[in-house]
Design an enzyme around this catalytic site. Structure first.
Site, PDB file in Angstrom:
ATOM      1  N   PHE A   1       1.262  -1.049  -0.030  1.00 48.96           N
ATOM      2  CA  PHE A   1       0.018   0.083   0.033  1.00 48.96           C
ATOM      3  C   PHE A   1       1.056   1.092   0.377  1.00 48.96           C
ATOM      4  O   PHE A   1       0.621   2.452  -0.125  1.00 48.96           O
ATOM      5  CB  PHE A   1      -1.286   0.008   1.267  1.00 48.96           C
ATOM      6  CG  PHE A   1      -0.539   0.175   2.341  1.00 48.96           C
ATOM      7  CD1 PHE A   1      -0.330   1.688   3.083  1.00 48.96           C
ATOM      8  CD2 PHE A   1       0.540  -0.680   3.516  1.00 48.96           C
ATOM      9  CE1 PHE A   1      -0.167   1.974   4.381  1.00 48.96           C
ATOM     10  CE2 PHE A   1       0.836  -0.198   4.211  1.00 48.96           C
ATOM     11  CZ  PHE A   1       0.886   1.675   4.823  1.00 48.96           C
ATOM     12  N   LYS A   2       1.812   1.006   0.554  1.00 44.65           N
ATOM     13  CA  LYS A   2       3.276   2.473   0.438  1.00 44.65           C
ATOM     14  C   LYS A   2       3.263   3.004  -1.079  1.00 44.65           C
ATOM     15  O   LYS A   2       3.374   4.175  -1.168  1.00 44.65           O
ATOM     16  CB  LYS A   2       4.134   2.064   1.087  1.00 44.65           C
ATOM     17  CG  LYS A   2       4.711   1.037   2.149  1.00 44.65           C
ATOM     18  CD  LYS A   2       3.577   2.052   3.586  1.00 44.65           C
ATOM     19  CE  LYS A   2       4.247   1.725   4.689  1.00 44.65           C
ATOM     20  NZ  LYS A   2       5.078   1.632   5.484  1.00 44.65           N
ATOM     21  N   ASP A   3       2.435   2.159  -1.979  1.00 44.02           N
ATOM     22  CA  ASP A   3       2.955   2.881  -3.614  1.00 44.02           C
ATOM     23  C   ASP A   3       2.030   4.343  -3.997  1.00 44.02           C
ATOM     24  O   ASP A   3       2.385   4.804  -4.956  1.00 44.02           O
ATOM     25  CB  ASP A   3       3.149   1.601  -4.591  1.00 44.02           C
ATOM     26  CG  ASP A   3       4.192   0.681  -4.593  1.00 44.02           C
ATOM     27  OD1 ASP A   3       5.429   1.311  -3.691  1.00 44.02           O
ATOM     28  OD2 ASP A   3       3.891  -0.452  -4.517  1.00 44.02           O
TER      29      ASP A   3
ATOM     30  N   LEU B   1       3.822   6.780  -2.036  1.00 44.97           N
ATOM     31  CA  LEU B   1       5.379   7.044  -2.135  1.00 44.97           C
ATOM     32  C   LEU B   1       5.382   8.027  -3.838  1.00 44.97           C
ATOM     33  O   LEU B   1       6.658   7.867  -3.568  1.00 44.97           O
ATOM     34  CB  LEU B   1       6.200   6.238  -1.719  1.00 44.97           C
ATOM     35  CG  LEU B   1       6.299   6.360  -0.633  1.00 44.97           C
ATOM     36  CD1 LEU B   1       6.651   4.892   0.475  1.00 44.97           C
ATOM     37  CD2 LEU B   1       6.803   7.478   0.508  1.00 44.97           C
TER      38      LEU B   1
ATOM     39  N   THR C   1       7.697   0.533   3.557  1.00 46.24           N
ATOM     40  CA  THR C   1       7.794   1.829   3.072  1.00 46.24           C
ATOM     41  C   THR C   1       9.225   2.018   2.261  1.00 46.24           C
ATOM     42  O   THR C   1       9.465   2.750   1.431  1.00 46.24           O
ATOM     43  CB  THR C   1       8.511   2.583   4.059  1.00 46.24           C
ATOM     44  OG1 THR C   1       6.891   2.085   4.969  1.00 46.24           O
ATOM     45  CG2 THR C   1       8.842   4.423   4.232  1.00 46.24           C
TER      46      THR C   1
END
Length: 466
Positions: free
Chosen positions: A113-115, A118, A146
């Site tokens: 989910f960090k994509d 970011l 992350t």
């Protein structure tokens, strides 16, 4: 829109400065001075929009210093179809059962989910730095996801050098290799002999060393960076719209979390007017958040390694943002509370604040056996393979959901292939990597192992940025 520190002593900043600053100079985290309100008729208008268009609408009130056209172009480049993400919906919903869905957040380049946030942050860095003629040194800490998402977002950007700290031996092999096999000259990995909390403390100490911070022009990619949280607000709106939220239908969201960033994004969405009924905070056995929200006991324990390692955290940075709101924006009070917590490892949240939080939040702890059983159950009964972090969210959601009349959305935060051994042990199926990562386990790695010592880490970073 101006941004203030949760500890009340740092200067208020605009959006661009907040993106580059990360942590406030008084040690606090930046939050908006006020929460924009989205009217119900606006939600109805958004119902037919693409993910990128909804993202522009949700984030626009928080952005200044970047023209509306430039910001819209950055957002559309991030979430273009086809493009960086492997699903046209970017964060699609998958139905598990009657009234129960997964919100799949792992269709970006690093399968987590960090994509979603970011990929946007990397482009914001590039735009702001090019306009200002500056360069930055990004320093971040990761419990697994992350790091690879930040590296993927920052690799090969000419005005950015990135150093990522991860706890040595405490991330999965896939997670580690996604970071350490990137050959880009502006990417450096440090394996710290300690826990994620140690890595996070080192990063905060570097930001609080103002001479070091200014010399290297440090910037943050962890969810202490407000832009990270802001980008995650979008998928709460998008999921709500897909399930009838534009017509007033309220939704329960179950969020596996360790650092409180993803679930705080849900809180922001609720404050803006998204039809959030309940935010279920799902923790593994490292349960500081569950204890804090149920009884006011925010006390640091010893990190216990689990099969959901991205949640193996005992100091949840973003929780400070919620405390700031619960205590009425009293920065001096938050500074005193956090100073006491740093000194003693304990923070007692007032009964009134716990009661206020309980109007939106529910919380529970899911142990290792429950996590494994949920992976097996979801495969057997719902024909879906999930990773351990998602399993924590599903298990907590099923325990605490309001009832069958309220849709339950559990956030699926990582692809099962990021944790293949744990998934295989629980399900009997070894999840394969998608084609773009098929050769990951044979790529050469590049990283340094350093002690959990601030001077050693600073000296290493300083030597490579001279």
């Amino acid at each position: 829109m101006r941004y203030v520190s949760t500890r009340g002593a740092a200067a208020a900043l605009g959006f661009e400065d907040v993106v580059l600053a990360g942590l406030a100079r008084d040690g606090g985290l930046y939050v908006p001075e006020s929460w924009p309100a989205i009217a119900p008729d606006e939600l109805r208008r958004w119902e037919s929009l693409s993910y990128a268009d909804v993202a522009v609408e949700v984030m626009r009130p928080f952005v200044d210093g970047i023209s509306e056209d430039d910001f819209a172009a950055i957002v559309h480049e991030t979430y273009a179809v086809p493009g960086v993400f492997h699903q046209a919906a970017v964060t699609p919903l998958r139905q598990l059962d009657a009234g129960e869905w997964l919100l799949e957040l792992f269709h970006g380049p690093t399968l987590a989910f960090k994509d979603v946030a970011l990929q946007l942050l990397g482009r914001l860095f590039e735009h702001i730095l090019k306009k200002r003629g500056e360069r930055i040194t990004v320093v971040g800490a990761t419990s697994g996801d992350t790091g690879s998402a930040a590296i993927e977002a920052c690799r090969d950007r000419e005005n950015v050098t990135i150093f990522m700290l991860h706890p040595h031996g405490r991330v999965s092999e896939v997670q580690r290799r996604q970071m350490t096999s990137v050959p880009s000259a502006n990417v450096y990995n440090i394996a710290v002999q300690g826990t994620f909390d140690d890595c996070q403390a080192l990063v905060k100490a570097m930001f609080n060393d103002h001479a070091f911070r200014d010399r290297l022009n440090l910037a943050a990619v962890n969810s202490i960076n407000w832009a990270r949280v802001l980008a995650q607000v979008v998928y709460y709106f998008q999921a709500s719209l897909a399930l009838g939220g534009h017509d007033g239908r309220r939704i329960d969201f179950s969020v596996p979390t360790g650092n409180f960033g993803d679930v705080f994004a849900g809180y922001v969405a609720s404050r803006m007017g998204a039809p959030v009924n309940k935010l279920i905070v799902a923790t593994n056995v490292n349960d500081i958040l569950s204890r804090a929200l149920r009884s006011g006991d925010y006390s640091r324990g010893t990190v216990q390694p689990t099969i959901s390692p991205s949640m193996d955290i005992q100091v949840s940075s973003n929780f400070e943002r919620l405390l700031f709101d619960l205590y009425g924006g009293d920065g001096a009070r938050i500074a005193a509370l956090m100073d006491d917590f740093a000194a003693t490892g304990r923070l007692a949240i007032g009964n009134g604040q716990v009661t206020d939080a309980s109007r939106l939040f529910a919380a529970t702890r899911i142990d290792e056996d429950e996590t494994r059983a949920t992976i097996a159950h979801v495969l057997r009964h719902n024909a879906t393979l999930i990773d351990p972090h998602t399993a924590v969210g599903v298990a907590a959601g099923r325990k605490l959901r309001t009832g069958p009349e309220v849709p339950l959305v559990s956030l699926a935060t990582a692809h099962p292939a990021k944790f293949p051994d744990a998934v295989q042990a629980a399900s009997g199926i070894y999840p394969g990597l998608p084609p773009h990562l098929a050769d990951l386990l044979t790529r050469p790695e590049r990283y340094e192992i350093l002690p959990n010592d601030l001077k050693s880490v600073q000296d290493h970073i300083g030597a490579l940025t001279q």
